[in-house]
Design a protein around this motif. Structure first.
Motif, PDB file in Angstrom:
ATOM      1  N   LEU A 299      15.232  16.270 -60.855  1.00 30.54           N
ATOM      2  CA  LEU A 299      14.686  16.548 -59.977  1.00 30.54           C
ATOM      3  C   LEU A 299      14.276  15.134 -59.490  1.00 30.54           C
TER       4      LEU A 299
ATOM      5  N   LEU B 260      15.040  24.856 -64.298  1.00 31.88           N
ATOM      6  CA  LEU B 260      14.075  24.541 -63.188  1.00 31.88           C
ATOM      7  C   LEU B 260      13.475  25.787 -62.383  1.00 31.88           C
TER       8      LEU B 260
ATOM      9  N   ARG C 217      10.739  25.560 -59.771  1.00 37.06           N
ATOM     10  CA  ARG C 217      11.495  24.529 -59.070  1.00 37.06           C
ATOM     11  C   ARG C 217      12.712  24.878 -58.526  1.00 37.06           C
TER      12      ARG C 217
ATOM     13  N   LEU D 107      11.499  20.498 -53.503  1.00 34.52           N
ATOM     14  CA  LEU D 107      10.552  19.444 -53.824  1.00 34.52           C
ATOM     15  C   LEU D 107       9.620  19.430 -52.673  1.00 34.52           C
TER      16      LEU D 107
END
Length: 210
Positions: A9, A93, A98, A119
């Motif tokens: 990330l 993720l 995410r 993000l």
């Protein structure tokens, strides 16, 4: 290079992303293109033939119902940069909220889809696949509509292909991309918001601004 989800990330947050040379290569490397592919969210092009296909295909669209299936579909080709390590990382993720997938189904069969990392208000499109005519184009149309409706400002495609360019994707310099990325990750967006997306609604919303 061994990556954790946190480090992965962080890489996205500063404008780089990982790849493998091929599916059997255990090593990963960071990529930082001088010219970046992006999809302006007000610039998706729906041709008459694609609009007709959207209305008549009979496909059903879902999100996050089969993330692993979409990743595997994207890797199911003669050459792929998705190795087992990347598959594991994207799964982690996804479990952390995410990474997300959008699936295209014909009956019970998964025939197309796209997945990416999120993000803030940036969506990093990783890969897509198609097992039926126009399934990937339809996936992208629904994805762009969802991103627009849920607050996203940046749709990163990493590289520009002829396929993406035909739908409205463009290239921008690295510095411009970094500026747009910095703004996007400080904003909030909700990929999983409950939306009612019909073919006609997707067509109308996209063509009103493209």
């Amino acid at each position: 290079m061994s990556l954790s989800p946190k480090l992965l990330l962080h890489g996205y947050s500063i404008g780089i992303f990982p790849m493998a040379e091929h599916r059997d290569d255990p090593e990963l490397f960071w990529v930082d293109p001088k010219i970046r592919g992006v999809f302006p969210l007000d610039g998706f092009h729906i041709s008459r033939s694609l609009a007709r296909r959207l209305r008549t295909c009979g496909f059903t669209i879902s999100i996050n119902r089969d993330f692993a299936g979409v990743v595997d579909g994207c890797a199911d080709r003669s050459e792929t940069w998705i190795n087992p390590e990347l598959r594991r990382l994207y799964q982690e993720l996804h479990r952390a909220g995410r990474a997300h997938s959008l699936e295209v189904r014909e009956g019970a069969s998964l025939v197309g889809g796209v997945y990416g990392v999120v993000l803030g208000a940036a969506f990093f499109g990783e890969s897509m696949f198609s097992r039926r005519t126009d399934a990937s184009k339809i996936a992208l149309a629904y994805l762009v509509d969802r991103l627009r409706q849920t607050g996203f400002t940046l749709f990163d495609t990493q590289f520009l292909t002829a396929h993406l360019a035909s739908l409205g994707a463009i290239e921008i310099p690295r510095a411009v991309y970094h500026s747009e990325l910095k703004q996007a990750i400080d904003l909030k967006a909700d990929f999983t918001a409950d939306l009612q997306q019909t073919p006609q609604g997707v067509i109308q919303r996209i063509t009103q601004t493209s």
